[in-house]
Write a protein that holds these residues in place. Structure first.
Motif, PDB file in Angstrom:
ATOM      1  N   SER B  95       0.810  -1.221   0.000  1.00 13.95           N
ATOM      2  CA  SER B  95       0.000   0.000   0.000  1.00 13.95           C
ATOM      3  C   SER B  95       0.843   1.271   0.000  1.00 13.95           C
ATOM      4  N   LYS B  96       2.136   1.131   0.281  1.00 10.27           N
ATOM      5  CA  LYS B  96       3.016   2.303   0.245  1.00 10.27           C
ATOM      6  C   LYS B  96       3.804   2.377  -1.057  1.00 10.27           C
ATOM      7  N   GLY B  97       3.491   1.453  -1.975  1.00 10.60           N
ATOM      8  CA  GLY B  97       4.162   1.481  -3.274  1.00 10.60           C
ATOM      9  C   GLY B  97       5.423   0.660  -3.328  1.00 10.60           C
ATOM     10  N   SER B  98       5.783   0.020  -2.235  1.00 13.71           N
ATOM     11  CA  SER B  98       6.972  -0.825  -2.228  1.00 13.71           C
ATOM     12  C   SER B  98       6.708  -2.088  -3.046  1.00 13.71           C
ATOM     13  N   LYS B  99       7.661  -2.434  -3.892  1.00 12.96           N
ATOM     14  CA  LYS B  99       7.491  -3.594  -4.766  1.00 12.96           C
ATOM     15  C   LYS B  99       8.508  -4.677  -4.423  1.00 12.96           C
ATOM     16  N   PHE B 100       8.114  -5.925  -4.648  1.00 13.04           N
ATOM     17  CA  PHE B 100       9.032  -7.032  -4.378  1.00 13.04           C
ATOM     18  C   PHE B 100       8.670  -8.187  -5.298  1.00 13.04           C
ATOM     19  N   GLU B 101       9.685  -8.903  -5.730  1.00  6.36           N
ATOM     20  CA  GLU B 101       9.468 -10.066  -6.591  1.00  6.36           C
ATOM     21  C   GLU B 101      10.112 -11.295  -5.973  1.00  6.36           C
ATOM     22  N   LYS B 102       9.489 -12.414  -6.194  1.00  9.00           N
ATOM     23  CA  LYS B 102      10.061 -13.676  -5.718  1.00  9.00           C
ATOM     24  C   LYS B 102       9.734 -14.760  -6.732  1.00  9.00           C
ATOM     25  N   ALA B 103      10.671 -15.643  -6.977  1.00  2.48           N
ATOM     26  CA  ALA B 103      10.430 -16.738  -7.922  1.00  2.48           C
ATOM     27  C   ALA B 103       9.976 -17.986  -7.177  1.00  2.48           C
ATOM     28  N   THR B 104       9.148 -18.776  -7.852  1.00  4.26           N
ATOM     29  CA  THR B 104       8.713 -20.030  -7.239  1.00  4.26           C
ATOM     30  C   THR B 104       9.781 -21.099  -7.426  1.00  4.26           C
ATOM     31  N   ASN B 105       9.808 -22.053  -6.506  1.00  8.69           N
ATOM     32  CA  ASN B 105      10.721 -23.185  -6.664  1.00  8.69           C
ATOM     33  C   ASN B 105      10.028 -24.285  -7.479  1.00  8.69           C
ATOM     34  N   CYS B 106      10.648 -25.431  -7.552  1.00 11.53           N
ATOM     35  CA  CYS B 106      10.164 -26.443  -8.503  1.00 11.53           C
ATOM     36  C   CYS B 106       8.826 -27.066  -8.125  1.00 11.53           C
ATOM     37  N   VAL B 107       8.352 -26.877  -6.912  1.00 10.87           N
ATOM     38  CA  VAL B 107       7.000 -27.366  -6.592  1.00 10.87           C
ATOM     39  C   VAL B 107       5.985 -26.230  -6.647  1.00 10.87           C
ATOM     40  N   GLY B 108       6.450 -25.036  -7.024  1.00  9.71           N
ATOM     41  CA  GLY B 108       5.556 -23.878  -7.117  1.00  9.71           C
ATOM     42  C   GLY B 108       5.507 -23.042  -5.857  1.00  9.71           C
ATOM     43  N   ASN B 109       6.250 -23.464  -4.833  1.00  9.71           N
ATOM     44  CA  ASN B 109       6.240 -22.686  -3.586  1.00  9.71           C
ATOM     45  C   ASN B 109       7.070 -21.413  -3.707  1.00  9.71           C
TER      46      ASN B 109
END
Lengths: 179, 189
Positions: B95-109
């Protein structure tokens, strides 16, 4: 070590309290039909899903499953992408658009949060900020969901305008959009 | 007698205070128990319990409080079946505009630790892999576990109050399931 008197003391206190509760319940009168009153809520016609309507603003800001799109909440908001009003037509989350029954249920739910206060504010052009539906999301009062709107933003202006009977459809349209 | 009673009462208060301090919460305990036992052959770690609400346990008072998550979940390939997507990107904006990305591992987690990103809810989420993109149509108000709302099994009990699992493609992942995954990425549900 003798514990008998203490245990007896607890039991007798509990029994006494239970007796007092029973007495109060027995003496209470049931509500009279004359106690009923009609709540004057904000214009239900403005609380629609049409463009510029107020319902989508509540759906968008309050109705996710983890907030008020949840049967555990006193204020329940039904929506297309959240909680659905139980039905036999196969209308499920993520499916058909919000139904008229759901819009109606949302309106009643909002009014029922504080019916007397809502009645007072609407009939007497009172202070909208005295209503929980604004105090909570503005964090004037503690809200587990935190700050959901701030004074002056489209969401706050839409809902305040609705309560005052001066809905700005453009503002409500903007408030219903995801950024 | 009076001293004995006071001492006993003080003891009762102490016991209650101790239980409260231990985080006695039958609702949370029930939520933890509802997750069931670990799947045989899947070790505790980043590949376990795909599709479950991770932060029921991975929170300050949960049984996995040694590894707390601020957001966590599982991305599956299609609307039917429960094969996890390897290498999907989960994009989040708070809600403050902070962005973050994360990749899933091989089971989708995927899982985000507070030290990586501690979002100010509500947050918006988008998932992508290659040309495929899907955005959540609603913000997440405060729930850190995708699996609390997105469930792998829809039944008569939860059909009006839950969304099906998160999926990215109309069918299977065009890249296929991960080949070198230490556990089977297909939950078989």
């Amino acid at each position: 070590m003798k514990r008998g008197p203490f245990v007896f003391s607890i039991l007798s206190s509990a029994f006494g309290a239970f007796g007092a509760v029973c007495l109060v319940m027995a003496c209470s009168s049931s509500p009279s039909t004359s106690d009923k009153f009609t709540v004057s809520g904000p214009n239900p016609g403005d609380f629609s899903t049409t463009v510029g309507g107020v319902d989508p603003v509540f759906e968008r800001h309050c109705g996710s499953f983890d907030c008020h799109g949840n049967t555990a909440r006193a204020l329940r908001i039904y929506s297309q992408n959240g909680l659905r009003l139980p039905n036999e037509g196969g209308v499920l989350p993520g499916g058909a658009a919000t139904t008229p029954d759901e819009v109606s249920a949302n309106y009643r739910s909002i009014i029922a949060v504080e019916p007397e206060q809502m009645n007072s504010v609407v009939k007497s052009s009172g202070d909208p900020y005295s209503l929980l539906i604004l105090k909570k999301p503005l964090l004037i009062e503690t809200h587990k969901g935190g700050t959901v709107m701030i004074k002056g933003d489209d969401t706050e202006k839409c809902i305040t305008g609705w309560v005052k009977g001066t809905v700005d459809k453009n503002v409500c349209t903007a408030a219903a959009q995801l950024p | 007698m009076s001293t004995l009673a006071n001492t006993s009462r003080f003891g009762v208060v102490l016991v209650i205070a101790a239980l409260a301090a231990c985080g006695l919460d039958p609702i949370h305990d029930g939520a933890v128990a509802a997750q069931g036992k670990e799947t045989t052959g899947v070790p505790i770690g980043p590949f376990h319990r795909a599709g479950q609400p991770c932060v029921v346990c991975h929170e300050d008072h949960g049984p996995a409080s040694n590894v707390v998550f601020s957001v966590a979940g599982t991305i599956f390939a299609g609307p039917t079946g429960t094969v996890g997507v390897d290498g999907a990107t989960v994009q989040m904006t708070d809600s403050k505009g902070s962005k973050f990305e994360k990749a899933t591992n091989c089971v989708g987690n995927f899982f985000v630790k507070p030290s990586e990103w501690d979002p100010a809810f509500p947050i918006l989420v988008r998932v992508s892999k290659g040309a495929a993109k899907r955005s959540m149509k609603t913000p997440i108000g405060r729930e850190p576990s995708c699996g609390n709302c997105h469930v792998t099994i829809i039944n008569d009990t939860n059909q009006f109050g839950s969304m099906a699992h998160i999926y990215l493609f109309a069918g299977d992942d065009p890249a296929g399931p991960a080949k070198d995954c230490p556990v089977n990425p297909d939950l078989g549900l």
